[in-house]
Design a protein around this motif. Structure first.
Motif, PDB file in Angstrom:
ATOM      1  N   SER A 151     -14.772 -39.884  -0.348  1.00  0.00           N
ATOM      2  CA  SER A 151     -14.514 -38.499  -0.728  1.00  0.00           C
ATOM      3  C   SER A 151     -14.565 -38.297  -2.225  1.00  0.00           C
ATOM      4  O   SER A 151     -14.623 -37.178  -2.691  1.00  0.00           O
ATOM      5  CB  SER A 151     -13.126 -38.076  -0.222  1.00  0.00           C
ATOM      6  OG  SER A 151     -12.131 -38.913  -0.785  1.00  0.00           O
ATOM      7  N   GLY A 152     -14.550 -39.413  -2.986  1.00  0.00           N
ATOM      8  CA  GLY A 152     -14.643 -39.283  -4.437  1.00  0.00           C
ATOM      9  C   GLY A 152     -16.080 -39.139  -4.857  1.00  0.00           C
ATOM     10  O   GLY A 152     -16.995 -38.975  -4.073  1.00  0.00           O
ATOM     11  N   MET A 153     -16.341 -39.258  -6.173  1.00  0.00           N
ATOM     12  CA  MET A 153     -17.695 -39.036  -6.638  1.00  0.00           C
ATOM     13  C   MET A 153     -17.977 -39.858  -7.873  1.00  0.00           C
ATOM     14  O   MET A 153     -17.165 -39.991  -8.749  1.00  0.00           O
ATOM     15  CB  MET A 153     -17.932 -37.558  -6.928  1.00  0.00           C
ATOM     16  CG  MET A 153     -16.964 -36.963  -7.920  1.00  0.00           C
ATOM     17  SD  MET A 153     -17.070 -35.192  -7.920  1.00  0.00           S
ATOM     18  CE  MET A 153     -16.494 -34.872  -6.264  1.00  0.00           C
ATOM     19  N   HIS A 154     -19.168 -40.441  -7.889  1.00  0.00           N
ATOM     20  CA  HIS A 154     -19.627 -41.154  -9.073  1.00  0.00           C
ATOM     21  C   HIS A 154     -20.309 -40.149  -9.987  1.00  0.00           C
ATOM     22  O   HIS A 154     -21.092 -39.344  -9.551  1.00  0.00           O
ATOM     23  CB  HIS A 154     -20.617 -42.239  -8.654  1.00  0.00           C
ATOM     24  CG  HIS A 154     -21.496 -42.681  -9.764  1.00  0.00           C
ATOM     25  ND1 HIS A 154     -20.980 -43.268 -10.899  1.00  0.00           N
ATOM     26  CD2 HIS A 154     -22.824 -42.590  -9.927  1.00  0.00           C
ATOM     27  CE1 HIS A 154     -21.983 -43.539 -11.714  1.00  0.00           C
ATOM     28  NE2 HIS A 154     -23.106 -43.132 -11.145  1.00  0.00           N
ATOM     29  N   LEU A 155     -20.024 -40.223 -11.274  1.00  0.00           N
ATOM     30  CA  LEU A 155     -20.559 -39.206 -12.171  1.00  0.00           C
ATOM     31  C   LEU A 155     -21.268 -39.807 -13.375  1.00  0.00           C
ATOM     32  O   LEU A 155     -21.129 -39.344 -14.486  1.00  0.00           O
ATOM     33  CB  LEU A 155     -19.434 -38.279 -12.633  1.00  0.00           C
ATOM     34  CG  LEU A 155     -19.035 -37.303 -11.552  1.00  0.00           C
ATOM     35  CD1 LEU A 155     -17.773 -36.582 -11.956  1.00  0.00           C
ATOM     36  CD2 LEU A 155     -20.140 -36.317 -11.277  1.00  0.00           C
ATOM     37  N   ASN A 156     -22.038 -40.872 -13.118  1.00  0.00           N
ATOM     38  CA  ASN A 156     -22.832 -41.407 -14.210  1.00  0.00           C
ATOM     39  C   ASN A 156     -24.138 -40.631 -14.287  1.00  0.00           C
ATOM     40  O   ASN A 156     -25.229 -41.177 -14.289  1.00  0.00           O
ATOM     41  CB  ASN A 156     -23.108 -42.893 -13.976  1.00  0.00           C
ATOM     42  CG  ASN A 156     -23.743 -43.542 -15.174  1.00  0.00           C
ATOM     43  OD1 ASN A 156     -23.458 -43.168 -16.307  1.00  0.00           O
ATOM     44  ND2 ASN A 156     -24.616 -44.497 -14.925  1.00  0.00           N
ATOM     45  N   LEU A 157     -24.029 -39.308 -14.277  1.00  0.00           N
ATOM     46  CA  LEU A 157     -25.206 -38.451 -14.206  1.00  0.00           C
ATOM     47  C   LEU A 157     -25.757 -38.080 -15.575  1.00  0.00           C
ATOM     48  O   LEU A 157     -26.893 -37.656 -15.677  1.00  0.00           O
ATOM     49  CB  LEU A 157     -24.879 -37.168 -13.428  1.00  0.00           C
ATOM     50  CG  LEU A 157     -24.508 -37.377 -11.967  1.00  0.00           C
ATOM     51  CD1 LEU A 157     -24.248 -36.047 -11.295  1.00  0.00           C
ATOM     52  CD2 LEU A 157     -25.585 -38.123 -11.233  1.00  0.00           C
ATOM     53  N   LEU A 158     -24.941 -38.226 -16.622  1.00  0.00           N
ATOM     54  CA  LEU A 158     -25.452 -37.927 -17.950  1.00  0.00           C
ATOM     55  C   LEU A 158     -26.482 -38.974 -18.367  1.00  0.00           C
ATOM     56  O   LEU A 158     -27.413 -38.671 -19.104  1.00  0.00           O
ATOM     57  CB  LEU A 158     -24.303 -37.866 -18.969  1.00  0.00           C
ATOM     58  CG  LEU A 158     -23.431 -36.613 -18.880  1.00  0.00           C
ATOM     59  CD1 LEU A 158     -22.238 -36.759 -19.811  1.00  0.00           C
ATOM     60  CD2 LEU A 158     -24.225 -35.376 -19.254  1.00  0.00           C
ATOM     61  N   GLY A 159     -26.324 -40.218 -17.897  1.00  0.00           N
ATOM     62  CA  GLY A 159     -27.235 -41.280 -18.291  1.00  0.00           C
ATOM     63  C   GLY A 159     -28.370 -41.505 -17.312  1.00  0.00           C
ATOM     64  O   GLY A 159     -29.225 -42.344 -17.550  1.00  0.00           O
ATOM     65  N   THR A 160     -28.385 -40.776 -16.203  1.00  0.00           N
ATOM     66  CA  THR A 160     -29.442 -40.938 -15.213  1.00  0.00           C
ATOM     67  C   THR A 160     -30.442 -39.805 -15.332  1.00  0.00           C
ATOM     68  O   THR A 160     -30.088 -38.646 -15.138  1.00  0.00           O
ATOM     69  CB  THR A 160     -28.855 -40.948 -13.789  1.00  0.00           C
ATOM     70  OG1 THR A 160     -27.897 -41.994 -13.675  1.00  0.00           O
ATOM     71  CG2 THR A 160     -29.953 -41.151 -12.751  1.00  0.00           C
ATOM     72  N   ALA A 314     -11.329 -37.510 -12.039  1.00  0.00           N
ATOM     73  CA  ALA A 314     -10.518 -38.427 -12.848  1.00  0.00           C
ATOM     74  C   ALA A 314     -10.579 -39.839 -12.269  1.00  0.00           C
ATOM     75  O   ALA A 314     -10.702 -40.825 -13.004  1.00  0.00           O
ATOM     76  CB  ALA A 314      -9.077 -37.936 -12.924  1.00  0.00           C
ATOM     77  N   ALA A 315     -10.511 -39.949 -10.937  1.00  0.00           N
ATOM     78  CA  ALA A 315     -10.559 -41.271 -10.297  1.00  0.00           C
ATOM     79  C   ALA A 315     -11.905 -41.942 -10.521  1.00  0.00           C
ATOM     80  O   ALA A 315     -11.992 -43.165 -10.633  1.00  0.00           O
ATOM     81  CB  ALA A 315     -10.289 -41.135  -8.797  1.00  0.00           C
ATOM     82  N   ALA A 316     -12.971 -41.134 -10.588  1.00  0.00           N
ATOM     83  CA  ALA A 316     -14.317 -41.669 -10.809  1.00  0.00           C
ATOM     84  C   ALA A 316     -14.594 -41.939 -12.277  1.00  0.00           C
ATOM     85  O   ALA A 316     -15.694 -42.342 -12.636  1.00  0.00           O
ATOM     86  CB  ALA A 316     -15.360 -40.694 -10.254  1.00  0.00           C
ATOM     87  N   ASP A 317     -13.586 -41.705 -13.141  1.00  0.00           N
ATOM     88  CA  ASP A 317     -13.708 -41.959 -14.576  1.00  0.00           C
ATOM     89  C   ASP A 317     -14.806 -41.100 -15.191  1.00  0.00           C
ATOM     90  O   ASP A 317     -15.538 -41.538 -16.083  1.00  0.00           O
ATOM     91  CB  ASP A 317     -13.971 -43.442 -14.853  1.00  0.00           C
ATOM     92  CG  ASP A 317     -13.607 -43.829 -16.277  1.00  0.00           C
ATOM     93  OD1 ASP A 317     -12.710 -43.174 -16.852  1.00  0.00           O
ATOM     94  OD2 ASP A 317     -14.214 -44.769 -16.810  1.00  0.00           O
ATOM     95  N   ALA A 318     -14.924 -39.853 -14.713  1.00  0.00           N
ATOM     96  CA  ALA A 318     -15.908 -38.935 -15.284  1.00  0.00           C
ATOM     97  C   ALA A 318     -15.500 -38.551 -16.697  1.00  0.00           C
ATOM     98  O   ALA A 318     -14.319 -38.514 -17.020  1.00  0.00           O
ATOM     99  CB  ALA A 318     -16.009 -37.677 -14.417  1.00  0.00           C
ATOM    100  N   SER A 319     -16.476 -38.261 -17.526  1.00  0.00           N
ATOM    101  CA  SER A 319     -16.164 -37.826 -18.882  1.00  0.00           C
ATOM    102  C   SER A 319     -15.512 -36.448 -18.837  1.00  0.00           C
ATOM    103  O   SER A 319     -15.707 -35.670 -17.885  1.00  0.00           O
ATOM    104  CB  SER A 319     -17.438 -37.758 -19.727  1.00  0.00           C
ATOM    105  OG  SER A 319     -18.271 -36.689 -19.298  1.00  0.00           O
TER     106      SER A 319
END
Length: 627
Positions: A151-160, A314-319
């Motif tokens: 249910s969480g989300m990965h947010l390494n989208l700025l670098g992809t 916050a849990a996904a350590d998003a910026s």
């Protein structure tokens, strides 16, 4: 990616014959096998996006996997028996490489915490996982946020880059092809959309939703031209753009298909499903839910998901930069849908208007704790006698609807439902002239709100032309800027004489620090002054600092320091609010230093010191009469 049948026998057989895992005794292997997950993956599937190789360990059971660094164009091809991810991939590549299925494959997955525990219990095993000691296993919260289907989300989208999400060559048809031909092609190629292309130029876009809503539901002749049901001149994104931009574009415009371009050349298509593989589309689907609602009550129920969304971020350590944009995108969607409902109830507006967000919503810096700041700029054809009643009811409906969704009415009544802030364009121009030319204390307070404006819905030219005039008036205006600096310096970081952090002394928040008014607001104020002095149109604080460094209003190093301070303080605030919401508390901005580690406290002092220093520099500059 589809789950493969999970049989312990399949996993046990793969482990027993493996050159590494076969070194474990039979009893350990039997206990270990049920902890693995076997997954069937189609060729081209993203298995682990860039930055997520540390989240778990993969074993290629069948097929092939490519590890790829999209920034350096480096690649490694893995065959059955090879492992990748946490522990197995060298530490220097864990944050930069991504994993893609190079063929239809079966991948066995084991979580990072189990791998780390096995390496501790079986010393020989650790030899084959050299990066375990250098790669701490993620926390339970982070693992949940990163797990496939979680249910969480990965947010390494700025670098992809968006290009990395494109899986196949563009599927195209000429605009004069039939609707039947489009449906047949989509069925044969198993795609949900097709691009209409004429002489190499993008003409339009047709999706499976168009076939359902515009053809089947309307009983349309399927031998008609597909151009008759297409979305013409669709929104597009350049291939080098960060995938984060695709997330925002889809969320803000409630779309699920986005053509990707390289200049004028069509690269391919990405969908909300492609972003789902990055575990980042809760925002897209939440925005989609917003647009499905037909009542304020329905919108309020949907808006209740914004706080869990922030917790997941916050849990996904998003910026903080990403979090602010995503949370604000949902506010934008709620506002736009309320406007739609208002027009459905009251009828179309009698003259053009633009609904404008102010404050943190305008800057795309909202968190789960936000009130509403907004206004309405009306076309100069507006006549109070003829049109006043409509726009009073219209703005009241939207503002009350936002309040029902959790965005409380502005305590200072800076809202479109207040008569003063619902005016024709020429009146707004007069407001700004007065504020800039005669900057009394009230005017300076209002400028801090109304110089941060962004169009949400309506005729955006009304705001953009007004913004251009205002920036021409503020650029190099020495008296106005000097008074703005004096007003900004009222918000000071809480640092004592010897660099110690001073806490609030009394009241219900005694012993805490106000992260918003004593940390974030001073940076927002500095960036606003830089932008006004340079006549820069950016509204987001991070973007203002970046543009100001290029224009010479602030040195590149100072701008970088302020951006990093803003990011650090904002992330502290977001994490603090996430902890409060997890404990069913109302989120606020008051942080107790006991919540922080010594490391974080040290960085907090550094961030406050950066702000304090640059406030002093700006004060001296204007006192010296530079402008």
């Amino acid at each position: 990616m589809n789950p493969a049948p999970h049989t312990h026998a399949t996993i046990e057989a793969a482990l027993a014959s493996h050159r590494v895992w076969s070194q474990l005794d039979e009893a350990t292997l039997q206990q270990l096998a049920p902890q693995w997950t076997l997954q069937a993956c189609d060729v081209g599937s993203t298995l682990l996006p860039q930055g997520q190789l540390h989240s778990r360990t993969g074993l290629v059971v069948a097929g092939a996997v490519d590890l790829h660094d999209p920034d350096l164009d480096m690649a490694v091809h893995l065959q059955p028996g090879d492992m990748f991810g946490f522990g197995a991939t060298p530490a220097q590549h864990l944050t930069t490489w991504q994993a893609t299925a190079a063929a239809d494959s079966h991948i066995a997955w084991l979580d990072a915490e189990t791998i780390a525990a096995l390496c501790r219990d079986h010393g020989a095993l650790a030899y084959y996982f050299p990066s375990v000691s250098m790669s701490p296993a993620p926390s339970a919260a982070a693992a949940t946020a990163q797990a496939p289907g979680g249910s969480g989300m990965h947010l390494n989208l700025l670098g992809t880059p968006v290009r990395a999400l494109v899986k196949r060559e563009p599927i195209t048809l000429p605009p004069d092809a039939s609707i039947r031909a489009a449906a047949q092609q989509m069925r044969e190629l198993r795609v949900s959309s097709v691009l209409l292309v004429q002489q190499g130029h993008l003409f339009g876009l047709v999706t499976d939703r168009d076939l359902r809503n515009r053809v089947v539901a309307e009983g349309l002749d399927i031998d008609r031209s597909v151009a008759d049901i297409a979305t013409l001149a669709p929104l597009t994104l350049q291939a080098q753009s960060p995938a984060f931009d695709a997330l925002l574009l889809m969320a803000r415009h409630n779309i699920h298909h986005l053509p990707v371009m390289d200049g004028a050349r069509i690269v391919g298509m990405i969908t909300a499903t492609d972003l789902a593989e990055q575990h980042s589309t809760s925002a897209v689907y939440l925005a989609g839910d917003v647009y499905k609602q037909t009542t304020v009550e329905g919108l309020a129920r949907t808006a209740a998901k914004v706080r869990p969304l922030q917790q997941h971020l916050a849990a996904a350590d998003a910026s903080a930069y990403s979090t602010g944009h995503i949370v604000t995108a949902i506010t934008d969607a709620l506002t736009t849908r309320l406007i739609h409902l208002a027009e459905a109830q009251l009828g179309p507006a009698p003259v053009d208007y633009v609904w404008v967000a102010a404050g943190s919503q305008a800057r795309s810096e909202q968190t789960a704790k936000s009130d509403q700041d907004n206004c309405l700029v009306l076309d100069d054809r507006y006549d109070e006698a003829a049109h006043g009643e409509y726009f009073r009811a219209f703005s009241r409906f939207v503002c009350d609807g936002l309040a029902a969704c959790g965005y409380i009415h502005c305590p200072g009544e800076i809202m479109a439902m207040t008569d003063k802030w619902r005016q024709p364009r020429h009146r707004w121009a007069e407001y700004f002239r007065q504020w800039v030319d005669k900057p009394d204390p009230m005017a300076l307070m209002l400028t801090c709100v109304f110089f941060d404006l962004r169009a949400i819905h309506g005729k955006t030219e009304l705001l953009e032309s007004l913004r251009h005039e205002v920036l021409q008036r503020t650029r190099g205006n020495s008296l106005f800027l000097a008074l703005m600096v004096g007003n900004a310096l009222k918000h000071r970081p809480p640092l004592g004489l010897f660099g110690t952090i001073t806490r609030i002394r009394g009241g219900e928040n005694a012993g805490t620090i106000d992260l918003k008014h004593n940390g974030i607001v001073p940076i927002v104020d500095l960036a606003r002054i830089y932008a006004l002095a340079g006549g820069l149109a950016a509204v987001n604080t991070h973007d203002r600092l970046e543009q100001s460094s290029r224009s010479g209003e602030v040195s590149p190093q100072s701008a970088r320091d302020l951006r990093e301070a803003l990011e650090f303080l904002s992330r502290l605030r977001i994490a603090h609010q996430a902890r409060q919401m997890a404990q069913s508390q109302a989120p606020d901005n008051f942080l107790a230093l006991e919540e922080l580690s010594n490391f974080e406290r040290s960085h907090l002092k550094e961030a406050f010191s950066v702000v304090q220093t640059l406030q002093g520099v700006l004060g001296q500059r204007y006192q010296a009469g530079r402008y």
